[in-house]
Design a protein around this motif. Structure first.
Motif, PDB file in Angstrom:
ATOM      1  N   SER A  19     -14.296 -19.159 -40.243  1.00  0.00           N
ATOM      2  CA  SER A  19     -14.342 -18.756 -41.650  1.00  0.00           C
ATOM      3  C   SER A  19     -13.407 -17.584 -41.935  1.00  0.00           C
ATOM      4  O   SER A  19     -13.120 -17.289 -43.098  1.00  0.00           O
ATOM      5  CB  SER A  19     -15.762 -18.385 -42.060  1.00  0.00           C
ATOM      6  OG  SER A  19     -16.233 -17.272 -41.312  1.00  0.00           O
ATOM      7  N   ALA A  20     -12.931 -16.904 -40.882  1.00  0.00           N
ATOM      8  CA  ALA A  20     -12.012 -15.779 -41.067  1.00  0.00           C
ATOM      9  C   ALA A  20     -10.567 -16.238 -41.180  1.00  0.00           C
ATOM     10  O   ALA A  20      -9.667 -15.429 -41.424  1.00  0.00           O
ATOM     11  CB  ALA A  20     -12.148 -14.789 -39.910  1.00  0.00           C
ATOM     12  N   ASN A  21     -10.314 -17.531 -41.006  1.00  0.00           N
ATOM     13  CA  ASN A  21      -8.959 -18.053 -41.150  1.00  0.00           C
ATOM     14  C   ASN A  21      -8.585 -18.139 -42.623  1.00  0.00           C
ATOM     15  O   ASN A  21      -9.443 -18.229 -43.496  1.00  0.00           O
ATOM     16  CB  ASN A  21      -8.841 -19.447 -40.515  1.00  0.00           C
ATOM     17  CG  ASN A  21      -9.047 -19.400 -39.016  1.00  0.00           C
ATOM     18  OD1 ASN A  21      -8.702 -18.420 -38.367  1.00  0.00           O
ATOM     19  ND2 ASN A  21      -9.622 -20.447 -38.455  1.00  0.00           N
ATOM     20  N   GLY A  22      -7.313 -18.152 -42.904  1.00  0.00           N
ATOM     21  CA  GLY A  22      -6.852 -18.241 -44.281  1.00  0.00           C
ATOM     22  C   GLY A  22      -6.817 -16.880 -44.929  1.00  0.00           C
ATOM     23  O   GLY A  22      -6.639 -15.854 -44.279  1.00  0.00           O
ATOM     24  N   GLY A  23      -7.032 -16.822 -46.237  1.00  0.00           N
ATOM     25  CA  GLY A  23      -6.961 -15.548 -46.946  1.00  0.00           C
ATOM     26  C   GLY A  23      -5.527 -15.083 -47.039  1.00  0.00           C
ATOM     27  O   GLY A  23      -4.604 -15.875 -47.208  1.00  0.00           O
ATOM     28  N   GLU A  24      -5.330 -13.784 -46.932  1.00  0.00           N
ATOM     29  CA  GLU A  24      -3.982 -13.234 -46.968  1.00  0.00           C
ATOM     30  C   GLU A  24      -3.327 -13.440 -45.606  1.00  0.00           C
ATOM     31  O   GLU A  24      -3.522 -12.677 -44.677  1.00  0.00           O
ATOM     32  CB  GLU A  24      -4.031 -11.747 -47.322  1.00  0.00           C
ATOM     33  CG  GLU A  24      -4.518 -11.474 -48.741  1.00  0.00           C
ATOM     34  CD  GLU A  24      -4.470  -9.999 -49.069  1.00  0.00           C
ATOM     35  OE1 GLU A  24      -4.095  -9.196 -48.196  1.00  0.00           O
ATOM     36  OE2 GLU A  24      -4.812  -9.636 -50.209  1.00  0.00           O
ATOM     37  N   LYS A  25      -2.543 -14.485 -45.492  1.00  0.00           N
ATOM     38  CA  LYS A  25      -1.897 -14.809 -44.219  1.00  0.00           C
ATOM     39  C   LYS A  25      -0.598 -14.017 -44.093  1.00  0.00           C
ATOM     40  O   LYS A  25       0.419 -14.379 -44.649  1.00  0.00           O
ATOM     41  CB  LYS A  25      -1.622 -16.305 -44.136  1.00  0.00           C
ATOM     42  CG  LYS A  25      -2.885 -17.156 -44.081  1.00  0.00           C
ATOM     43  CD  LYS A  25      -2.556 -18.623 -43.935  1.00  0.00           C
ATOM     44  CE  LYS A  25      -3.815 -19.464 -43.842  1.00  0.00           C
ATOM     45  NZ  LYS A  25      -3.528 -20.900 -43.737  1.00  0.00           N
ATOM     46  N   THR A  26      -0.661 -12.915 -43.390  1.00  0.00           N
ATOM     47  CA  THR A  26       0.522 -12.110 -43.157  1.00  0.00           C
ATOM     48  C   THR A  26       0.775 -12.028 -41.658  1.00  0.00           C
ATOM     49  O   THR A  26      -0.131 -12.205 -40.844  1.00  0.00           O
ATOM     50  CB  THR A  26       0.360 -10.685 -43.714  1.00  0.00           C
ATOM     51  OG1 THR A  26      -0.663 -10.007 -42.958  1.00  0.00           O
ATOM     52  CG2 THR A  26      -0.051 -10.720 -45.182  1.00  0.00           C
ATOM     53  N   LYS A  27       2.017 -11.733 -41.311  1.00  0.00           N
ATOM     54  CA  LYS A  27       2.358 -11.668 -39.894  1.00  0.00           C
ATOM     55  C   LYS A  27       1.671 -10.492 -39.203  1.00  0.00           C
ATOM     56  O   LYS A  27       1.598 -10.441 -37.978  1.00  0.00           O
ATOM     57  CB  LYS A  27       3.873 -11.553 -39.732  1.00  0.00           C
ATOM     58  CG  LYS A  27       4.472 -10.289 -40.326  1.00  0.00           C
ATOM     59  CD  LYS A  27       5.973 -10.261 -40.121  1.00  0.00           C
ATOM     60  CE  LYS A  27       6.592  -8.990 -40.712  1.00  0.00           C
ATOM     61  NZ  LYS A  27       8.061  -8.970 -40.508  1.00  0.00           N
ATOM     62  N   ASN A  28       1.152  -9.545 -39.985  1.00  0.00           N
ATOM     63  CA  ASN A  28       0.511  -8.368 -39.400  1.00  0.00           C
ATOM     64  C   ASN A  28      -1.013  -8.477 -39.344  1.00  0.00           C
ATOM     65  O   ASN A  28      -1.691  -7.510 -39.047  1.00  0.00           O
ATOM     66  CB  ASN A  28       0.903  -7.122 -40.198  1.00  0.00           C
ATOM     67  CG  ASN A  28       2.392  -6.818 -40.101  1.00  0.00           C
ATOM     68  OD1 ASN A  28       2.989  -6.978 -39.050  1.00  0.00           O
ATOM     69  ND2 ASN A  28       2.989  -6.411 -41.211  1.00  0.00           N
ATOM     70  N   LYS A  29      -1.569  -9.645 -39.674  1.00  0.00           N
ATOM     71  CA  LYS A  29      -3.021  -9.799 -39.630  1.00  0.00           C
ATOM     72  C   LYS A  29      -3.519  -9.616 -38.202  1.00  0.00           C
ATOM     73  O   LYS A  29      -2.944 -10.146 -37.250  1.00  0.00           O
ATOM     74  CB  LYS A  29      -3.415 -11.181 -40.152  1.00  0.00           C
ATOM     75  CG  LYS A  29      -4.912 -11.349 -40.340  1.00  0.00           C
ATOM     76  CD  LYS A  29      -5.240 -12.650 -41.058  1.00  0.00           C
ATOM     77  CE  LYS A  29      -6.724 -12.804 -41.288  1.00  0.00           C
ATOM     78  NZ  LYS A  29      -7.059 -14.025 -42.019  1.00  0.00           N
ATOM     79  N   ALA A  30      -4.599  -8.860 -38.052  1.00  0.00           N
ATOM     80  CA  ALA A  30      -5.105  -8.491 -36.729  1.00  0.00           C
ATOM     81  C   ALA A  30      -5.917  -9.614 -36.104  1.00  0.00           C
ATOM     82  O   ALA A  30      -7.109  -9.457 -35.805  1.00  0.00           O
ATOM     83  CB  ALA A  30      -5.928  -7.217 -36.824  1.00  0.00           C
ATOM     84  N   VAL A  31      -5.280 -10.746 -35.895  1.00  0.00           N
ATOM     85  CA  VAL A  31      -5.895 -11.884 -35.214  1.00  0.00           C
ATOM     86  C   VAL A  31      -4.865 -12.448 -34.237  1.00  0.00           C
ATOM     87  O   VAL A  31      -3.724 -12.718 -34.622  1.00  0.00           O
ATOM     88  CB  VAL A  31      -6.331 -12.987 -36.196  1.00  0.00           C
ATOM     89  CG1 VAL A  31      -6.858 -14.202 -35.436  1.00  0.00           C
ATOM     90  CG2 VAL A  31      -7.396 -12.464 -37.154  1.00  0.00           C
ATOM     91  N   GLY A  32      -5.253 -12.595 -32.993  1.00  0.00           N
ATOM     92  CA  GLY A  32      -4.350 -13.142 -31.983  1.00  0.00           C
ATOM     93  C   GLY A  32      -5.044 -14.195 -31.149  1.00  0.00           C
ATOM     94  O   GLY A  32      -6.271 -14.229 -31.062  1.00  0.00           O
ATOM     95  N   ILE A  33      -4.255 -15.056 -30.540  1.00  0.00           N
ATOM     96  CA  ILE A  33      -4.796 -16.140 -29.719  1.00  0.00           C
ATOM     97  C   ILE A  33      -4.624 -15.798 -28.245  1.00  0.00           C
ATOM     98  O   ILE A  33      -3.513 -15.515 -27.789  1.00  0.00           O
ATOM     99  CB  ILE A  33      -4.097 -17.476 -30.036  1.00  0.00           C
ATOM    100  CG1 ILE A  33      -4.276 -17.831 -31.517  1.00  0.00           C
ATOM    101  CG2 ILE A  33      -4.654 -18.596 -29.161  1.00  0.00           C
ATOM    102  CD1 ILE A  33      -3.538 -19.082 -31.943  1.00  0.00           C
ATOM    103  N   SER A  34      -5.735 -15.792 -27.518  1.00  0.00           N
ATOM    104  CA  SER A  34      -5.726 -15.564 -26.071  1.00  0.00           C
ATOM    105  C   SER A  34      -6.420 -16.737 -25.397  1.00  0.00           C
ATOM    106  O   SER A  34      -6.756 -17.732 -26.039  1.00  0.00           O
ATOM    107  CB  SER A  34      -6.437 -14.245 -25.738  1.00  0.00           C
ATOM    108  OG  SER A  34      -7.794 -14.301 -26.137  1.00  0.00           O
ATOM    109  N   LYS A  35      -6.655 -16.629 -24.105  1.00  0.00           N
ATOM    110  CA  LYS A  35      -7.313 -17.714 -23.363  1.00  0.00           C
ATOM    111  C   LYS A  35      -8.706 -18.007 -23.933  1.00  0.00           C
ATOM    112  O   LYS A  35      -9.183 -19.133 -23.858  1.00  0.00           O
ATOM    113  CB  LYS A  35      -7.425 -17.348 -21.883  1.00  0.00           C
ATOM    114  CG  LYS A  35      -6.095 -17.344 -21.143  1.00  0.00           C
ATOM    115  CD  LYS A  35      -6.293 -17.043 -19.675  1.00  0.00           C
ATOM    116  CE  LYS A  35      -4.965 -17.064 -18.918  1.00  0.00           C
ATOM    117  NZ  LYS A  35      -5.150 -16.754 -17.467  1.00  0.00           N
TER     118      LYS A  35
END
Length: 256
Positions: free
Chosen positions: A108-124
């Motif tokens: 549910s935290a996906n989407g919204g203001e999609k900026t390159k600086n959004k504090a979400v990253g993909i790890s293992k």
């Protein structure tokens, strides 16, 4: 806390003056707010502790739209940050511990203001957000910062340290913070550090193992922080909203 999730009278008195007035200022037009600040804050704490959507807020706290609107307003006015600062005016600055913890990001935290600086990253482990914190010698938080979960702690150490007056303090951190740039910044600001060198460092320095044990305070703070389901898992699209909930949880911890 008094009733579960709610502020006692004594706890409320410690921070009640930090909120905007519920009534129009003298000489100003407008009508008084329908819900008082204490009830609204208790509603926000209920959301923070349970991790529930706003629409599931119990009616005893008022309409969820009103509670959310006040939360958004206080977030924009940086009221939560100001409350933390007021509660930490007598912080023990002798030893400051720095560290981070990762939080799972809900779909549910996906989407919204999609900026390159959004504090979400993909790890293992999937999508994550890191919460970077500095706590004082009593384990109380004095500085916060968010980053993507796949970014190294050392990248955000200096921006986090810049939020605090470190002169005369001793900075405690694990090996993630032993980069020369970080150590040079600490020394340049007339502070010291207790950070272990990497095992393959050709010029290791002496570590005060007794002082280093005090770093457990930041780990204890993270353990308390994750009592709050809205922090344990990130449900908010906006970094500012998630950070606001982190601060709401920290306020509750400071008031206990």
């Amino acid at each position: 806390m008094g009733q579960r999730h709610e502020l006692t009278q004594q706890e409320w008195e410690r921070n009640r003056n930090m909120y905007p007035s519920e009534h129009p200022m003298e000489g100003k037009r407008g009508r008084p707010a329908k819900y008082d600040n204490r009830g609204i804050m208790n509603g926000i704490l209920w959301i923070a502790r349970n991790g529930a959507p706003w629409r599931e807020l119990p009616e005893r706290y008022g309409k969820w739209q009103a509670v959310y609107a006040r939360f958004r307003k206080w977030k924009q006015l940086e009221i939560f940050a100001d409350i933390i600062a007021s509660l930490c005016t007598d912080a023990d600055m002798e030893n400051l511990s720095i560290d981070s913890t990762s939080c799972k990001v809900h779909q549910s935290a996906n989407g919204g203001e999609k900026t390159k600086n959004k504090a979400v990253g993909i790890s293992k482990g999937g999508r994550n957000t890191k919460i970077h914190v500095i706590v004082d010698g009593l384990g109380n938080p004095i500085s916060f910062l968010l980053s993507a979960g796949n970014e190294h702690d050392s990248k955000h150490a200096i921006p986090l340290l810049k939020q605090v007056e470190v002169k005369g303090s001793n900075i405690l951190g694990d090996r993630a913070y032993n980069a020369k740039e970080i150590r040079d910044y600490i020394i340049a600001h007339q502070a010291s550090y207790t950070i272990p060198p990497k095992k393959n460092n050709p010029n290791p320095w002496t570590l005060d193992s007794h002082t280093y044990k005090e770093r457990h305070l930041v780990e204890c703070f993270f353990q308390k922080l994750k009592w709050f389901r809205r922090v344990f898992t990130r449900y908010d699209k906006l970094d500012s909203s998630f950070l606001a909930f982190v601060m709401v949880a920290a306020i509750a911890i400071l008031l206990i």
